[in-house]
Write an enzyme that holds these catalytic residues in place. Structure first.
Site, PDB file in Angstrom:
ATOM      1  CG  HIS A 136      -0.559   0.083   2.497  1.00 41.02           C
ATOM      2  ND1 HIS A 136      -1.326   0.569   3.534  1.00 41.02           N
ATOM      3  CD2 HIS A 136       0.639  -0.259   3.048  1.00 41.02           C
ATOM      4  CE1 HIS A 136      -0.626   0.528   4.641  1.00 41.02           C
ATOM      5  NE2 HIS A 136       0.554   0.025   4.391  1.00 41.02           N
ATOM      6  CG  HIS A 137       3.599   2.324   2.663  1.00 36.27           C
ATOM      7  ND1 HIS A 137       2.762   3.263   3.222  1.00 36.27           N
ATOM      8  CD2 HIS A 137       3.840   1.408   3.641  1.00 36.27           C
ATOM      9  CE1 HIS A 137       2.512   2.930   4.485  1.00 36.27           C
ATOM     10  NE2 HIS A 137       3.144   1.808   4.759  1.00 36.27           N
ATOM     11  CB  SER A 138       4.656   0.525  -3.851  1.00 35.76           C
ATOM     12  OG  SER A 138       3.492  -0.145  -4.247  1.00 35.76           O
TER      13      SER A 138
END
Ligand code: X5A
Ligand code: ZN
Length: 681
Positions: A136-138
């Site tokens: 979810h951070h990429s």
């Protein structure tokens, strides 16, 4: 509707690992997957799932979110030596690469898409995938926060393309803000993104102002990004539950998604070194259960973070058990959201008021910088509670580190909350004519022993009752007995005299020393029950005005029938569930009488949601003239039906006023009603 739960896993993803020293990244270890898998085996959950194989995501699938250049960078790491890998890793924030990273990240994407396919094709109703690296951070051009490819964002795009979906809900319960997902759908109203995250007034990674509650989306996507920033550590079950009841669920039901994706990170759970929060594993089964009532049950849980191995794996198991339809363990702890949580919730509600009809009548405004000192004290107390549950020797030792403490806590805690699941889920007491309307799995007890119920019955005047009616009554008590003795999970009973039947049922519970019974009445009832203590809580949902004075344990909710709106969400999420979860009953009885002021679907949804209470032990007593609803309720109780709602319309102003008044009246007594930073004693 589709049945079964998919589990997607591939041991290949344990190959990705850190090859050098890096304190930031060292928590993202291969054991995260193997421990989860081992725990699933321990609870015999694997054989209950439909196993779906993973595959590699293709480059074009990855490019639904990421740039070609970025994919090339990740691909290039496949052939690199340690030093080069370290150099590429350093280009990004909190990321490491390994020669197998590209391959693992592709499998993580593919596993997620396989899960979406299983659910969208109807092969299974829902499912879970255990993957790493997380996603979810990429971002389009960047790895970030242990994440290489954005599995969930890719899945949302993929589902839109392949299945033509118009509305997808992403619930990100990981304790970090999934800014990568937020960026991907910032201006897109077809994807509603909800995230809660440790924020601490922007003093926590990734330190972004756009993680705050006032980031609501851009352009057409305004209102479709929901951020709940947690400004203190130590948030727990009641804080999370309050965020669901007062923010996510009303909006999600209004949005009415066709698919729900969970960015299921468990660093929001107890003992996690990154999150420092306090939610216990069963909390995740409740969150899951709520979401199972959306999108006709189409729900995909995709692993993100989670770094305390025991906490992570127990929470994963609880999520999967909920997906499988197991009874829910009651949420533990005092049901009182803390001041700082309420402040955040109030701010999110205020920020979203312009975009959602369910918030229209709210008179909320943002509050800022309230003193959080009292709240810190509250949280410290909570920590204390957990320590008390440890063995006494453990508490005395000053040197026991946090990880082991949580291990010990969970060892005891899980044993105490997990009870054996009876082989039969639902029992019914129906007349001959009703039996054929029930799903085949429903058990109908026969051969009654009148003596068993003598004490209970003798207190009531049943002499003039027709034999058939009396038999139904005895059958109901037999079903109730089975629920109380945990031989079945839930049951239903048809009655020609629901008011009398429920009075007798309550009396029977008291004879059998059931501590707390929640009674929800729907329809016209002439109930006279004397209530003066904590043993029974009565909520009476009726159209006609009742002349009684509401008390803490006897509340009538006057709800005016409105054929234009088929929702009842403001009452369900804004009042009934907060009160019910605050009460923490041991058994729930729902009585459906004549002239219900709610539609069939609204009653069904309410019953479905009430299964989160009392270890899912519910008895539904239904007026014998209401055959159609009896069938729906039977299917809810066996887990074969999820009601759906079309054409969301806001509630009648007068109904909203009723709810508002009740909330104001009872928020001291039933603390989960509190969702503002107003100070309560
Ligand atoms: C997926 C996830 C956390 C990164 C933390 C970096 N990432 N300090 O939980
Ligand atoms: Zn995380």
């Amino acid at each position: 509707m589709a049945a079964g739960t998919a589990l997607v896993y591939d041991g290949e993803m344990i190959n990705h690992k850190l090859l050098w020293e890096d304190p930031t990244c060292e928590v993202e270890v291969p054991e995260r997957l193997s421990c989860c898998y081992g725990r699933l085996q321990h609870y015999n959950l694997i054989e209950r799932c439909i196993l779906v194989s993973a595959r590699e995501g293709t480059e074009s699938e990855i490019m639904l979110i990421h740039s070609m250049d970025y994919v090339e960078v990740v691909k290039s790491t496949e052939k690199m030596e340690k030093e080069e890998l370290q150099k590429v890793s350093a280009e990004y924030d909190a990321v490491y690469f390994h020669p197998t990273t590209y391959r693992c990240a592709k499998v993580a994407v593919g596993a997620t898409l396989q899960l979406v396919d299983a659910v969208m094709s109807g092969k299974t109703r829902n499912g879970l995938t255990l993957i790493r690296p997380p996603g979810h951070h990429s971002q389009r051009n960047a790895a970030n926060g242990f994440c290489i490819f954005n599995n969930v964002a890719i899945a949302a795009k993929y589902a839109q393309r392949k299945y033509g979906l118009q509305r997808i809900l992403i619930v990100d319960w990981d304790i970090h803000h999934g800014q990568g997902i937020q960026y991907a759908f910032d201006d897109d109203p077809s994807v509603l993104y909800f995230s809660w995250h440790r924020f601490e007034h922007q003093n926590f990674w990734p330190w972004l102002s756009e993680s705050n509650y006032d980031a609501v989306g851009q352009g057409k996507g305004k209102g479709f990004t929901i951020n709940v920033p947690w400004n203190l550590v130590g948030m727990g079950n009641s804080d999370y539950l309050a965020a669901f009841l007062h923010v996510l669920l009303p909006i999600a039901f209004e949005f009415d998604p066709e698919l729900v994706l969970i960015s299921a990170g468990y660093d929001s759970g107890i003992g996690d070194p990154e999150g420092q929060m306090k939610a216990t594993p069963e909390c995740f089964s409740h969150l899951t259960h709520f979401l199972m009532n959306l999108a006709n049950g189409k729900l995909c849980a995709v692993l993100e973070g989670g770094y305390h191995l025991r906490s992570l794996s127990e929470s994963v198991c609880m999520t999967l058990k909920a997906l499988l339809g197991d009874p829910l363990s009651p949420l533990s702890g005092e049901m009182m959201p803390c001041l700082s949580a309420r402040e955040s919730i109030q701010n999110v509600r205020a920020a979203h008021k312009p975009y959602w009809k369910c918030l229209t009548y709210e008179d909320v405004t943002p509050v800022q910088d309230l003193s959080t000192i009292s709240c810190q004290a509250e949280k410290a107390e909570l920590t204390q509670t957990n320590v008390e549950l440890l063995s006494p020797q453990e508490v005395g030792k000053g040197d026991v580190n946090e990880v082991i403490k949580t291990d010990r806590f969970l060892e005891t805690h899980m044993k105490s909350i997990l009870s054996l699941k009876p082989p039969i889920k639902t029992a019914a007491a129906v007349g001959e004519s009703g039996a054929y309307l029930l799903p085949p799995t429903v058990h109908i007890p026969k051969g009654l022993d009148m003596k068993e119920f003598k004490t209970t019955i003798s207190a009531f005047d049943v002499k003039n009752m027709k034999e058939e009616a009396l038999n139904l009554l005895l059958n109901m008590l037999a079903v109730l007995n089975k629920i109380i003795k945990k031989e079945v999970i839930n049951g239903l009973a048809v009655s020609s005299t629901p008011s009398l039947s429920s009075a007798i049922a309550i009396a029977h519970c008291q004879n059998l020393k059931v501590q707390k019974v929640l009674c929800v009445f729907v329809g016209d009832m002439d109930m006279k029950i004397e209530l003066d203590d904590d043993k029974v809580l009565l909520i009476n949902i009726c159209a006609k005005h009742f002349e009684q004075v509401n008390t803490k344990h006897n509340i009538s909710l006057n709800w005016k029938e409105d054929p234009k709106t088929n929702n009842f969400f403001s009452a369900t999420f804004g009042f009934i569930l907060p009160v019910a979860y605050s009460y923490q009953p041991n058994l729930t009885i729902v009585i459906v009488g004549p002239n219900q002021n709610l539609g069939k679907n609204r009653i069904s949804l309410l019953i479905s949601l009430l299964q989160g209470l009392a270890e899912s032990q519910i008895l539904a007593v239904i007026q014998d003239t209401e055959e159609k609803i009896m069938q729906d309720i039977a299917n809810i109780l066996t887990g074969d039906f999820i009601p759906n709602f079309e054409n969301f319309a806001p509630d009648l102003q007068e109904n909203v006023e009723v709810i508002k008044e009740l909330r104001a009246q009872f928020q001291q007594e039933w603390k989960l009603l509190q969702c503002s930073a107003k100070n309560f004693k």
